[in-house]
Design an enzyme around this catalytic site. Structure first.
Site, PDB file in Angstrom:
ATOM      1  N   LEU A 237       1.156   0.217  17.759  1.00 17.93           N
ATOM      2  CA  LEU A 237       0.804   1.815  17.251  1.00 17.93           C
ATOM      3  C   LEU A 237       1.587   2.114  16.408  1.00 17.93           C
ATOM      4  O   LEU A 237       2.498   2.594  16.665  1.00 17.93           O
ATOM      5  CB  LEU A 237       0.499   2.596  18.836  1.00 17.93           C
ATOM      6  N   ASP A 238       0.938   3.252  15.182  1.00 14.50           N
ATOM      7  CA  ASP A 238       2.283   3.407  14.582  1.00 14.50           C
ATOM      8  C   ASP A 238       3.426   4.317  15.148  1.00 14.50           C
ATOM      9  O   ASP A 238       2.846   5.269  16.562  1.00 14.50           O
ATOM     10  CB  ASP A 238       1.433   4.686  13.439  1.00 14.50           C
ATOM     11  N   LYS A 239       3.933   5.091  14.720  1.00 12.87           N
ATOM     12  CA  LYS A 239       5.149   5.642  15.379  1.00 12.87           C
ATOM     13  C   LYS A 239       4.457   7.033  15.890  1.00 12.87           C
ATOM     14  O   LYS A 239       4.802   8.088  16.782  1.00 12.87           O
ATOM     15  CB  LYS A 239       6.184   5.585  14.971  1.00 12.87           C
TER      16      LYS A 239
ATOM     17  N   HIS B 104      -2.182   0.456   9.675  1.00  9.71           N
ATOM     18  CA  HIS B 104      -2.553   1.691   9.393  1.00  9.71           C
ATOM     19  C   HIS B 104      -4.210   1.561   9.197  1.00  9.71           C
ATOM     20  O   HIS B 104      -4.843   2.492   8.009  1.00  9.71           O
ATOM     21  CB  HIS B 104      -2.212   1.961   8.041  1.00  9.71           C
TER      22      HIS B 104
ATOM     23  N   LYS C 260      -5.741   5.518   9.751  1.00 12.81           N
ATOM     24  CA  LYS C 260      -5.931   5.840   8.566  1.00 12.81           C
ATOM     25  C   LYS C 260      -6.035   5.775   7.251  1.00 12.81           C
ATOM     26  O   LYS C 260      -7.209   6.973   6.291  1.00 12.81           O
ATOM     27  CB  LYS C 260      -4.203   6.351   8.269  1.00 12.81           C
TER      28      LYS C 260
END
Ligand code: URA
Length: 240
Positions: free
Chosen positions: A101-103, A183, A186
């Protein structure tokens, strides 16, 4: 490993329940009753029994973490804290996250030492569904929803696979996708001229984030959840 922790890992009960079992003299190690919760056992050698019934040693362990924002989905990082550091109390060096998962994304992240299962779950061929709660900058139009569900151009060789959009409010949706490209959520929202303001994963395959876990908290999967994960990894669970 401590005896109480070992019993918890084998889903014998909560930490307080297993301590009660130990206190009552219902737990034995190599045939001898042990009443100390911190008694150290060697998981691969010692024979632990509860009420006389031997427990099978489990090579693989599975945890769900409610990943907080600000930590990276890696085992090591020089600039920020990692998800494996959040499970440091488990005293295991072999855990890794199943995917990333992204930060700045929070929510459901699985951690395990079972490389084969992780590989199957992440295989693009399996199409394991992931559901995200997405806070978006602007409300979606009917056309945006249709496009997101049918596939959008995020700059890859082909459009994204069919997805599902559920509208929760003007600025909040559930988006279920079958892939896990970098991503991806997004980029999908960008493809319909929108923007992600906040992202939280709430489901991975058949596993749903336990809402009782505050960000940063984790727990072992139940046996039922483990079975569900094995099923998801065997057949995927494509969007209907
Ligand atoms: N999609 C994203 O854009 N970020 C994540 O962390 C997960 C899915």
């Amino acid at each position: 490993m401590r005896l109480d922790k070992y019993l918890c890992e084998l889903n014998t009960g909560s930490r307080s329940q297993v301590r009660e079992l130990i206190r009552k003299g219902l737990v034995s190690v190599n045939g001898l009753v042990v009443r100390q919760a911190d008694h150290k056992i060697e998981e691969e050698k010692d024979c632990v029994a509860v009420r006389g019934k031997e427990l099978a040693y489990r090579k693989f362990v599975y945890y769900m973490l409610n990943k907080p924002q600000g930590v990276v989905s890696a085992t090591q990082d020089n600039t920020a804290g990692t998800v494996t550091e959040l499970l440091a109390a488990e005293g295991r060096k072999d855990l890794f996250p199943v995917g990333r998962l992204d930060k700045d994304t929070e929510g459901l992240l699985l951690l395990t030492n079972d490389g084969e299962l992780a590989h199957r779950l992440l295989s693009p061929k399996k199409h394991v569904d992931k559901t995200y709660q997405v806070t978006i900058a602007h409300p979606l139009s009917k056309q945006d929803i249709l496009q997101l569900e049918q596939g959008v151009d995020i700059g890859e060789n082909r459009l994204t696979l069919p997805a599902r959009v559920e509208i929760l409010s003007e600025n909040t949706i559930y988006l279920t996708i079958q892939e896990g490209k970098y991503h991806q959520v997004k980029r999908m929202l960008q493809a319909v001229n929108n923007q992600v303001a906040a992202l939280k994963r709430i489901r991975f395959g058949g596993i749903v984030l336990d809402e009782r876990l505050a960000p940063g908290d984790y727990r072992p999967l139940t046996l039922q959840e483990e079975n569900c994960l094995q099923e998801s990894s065997a057949q995927g669970n494509k969007i209907q």
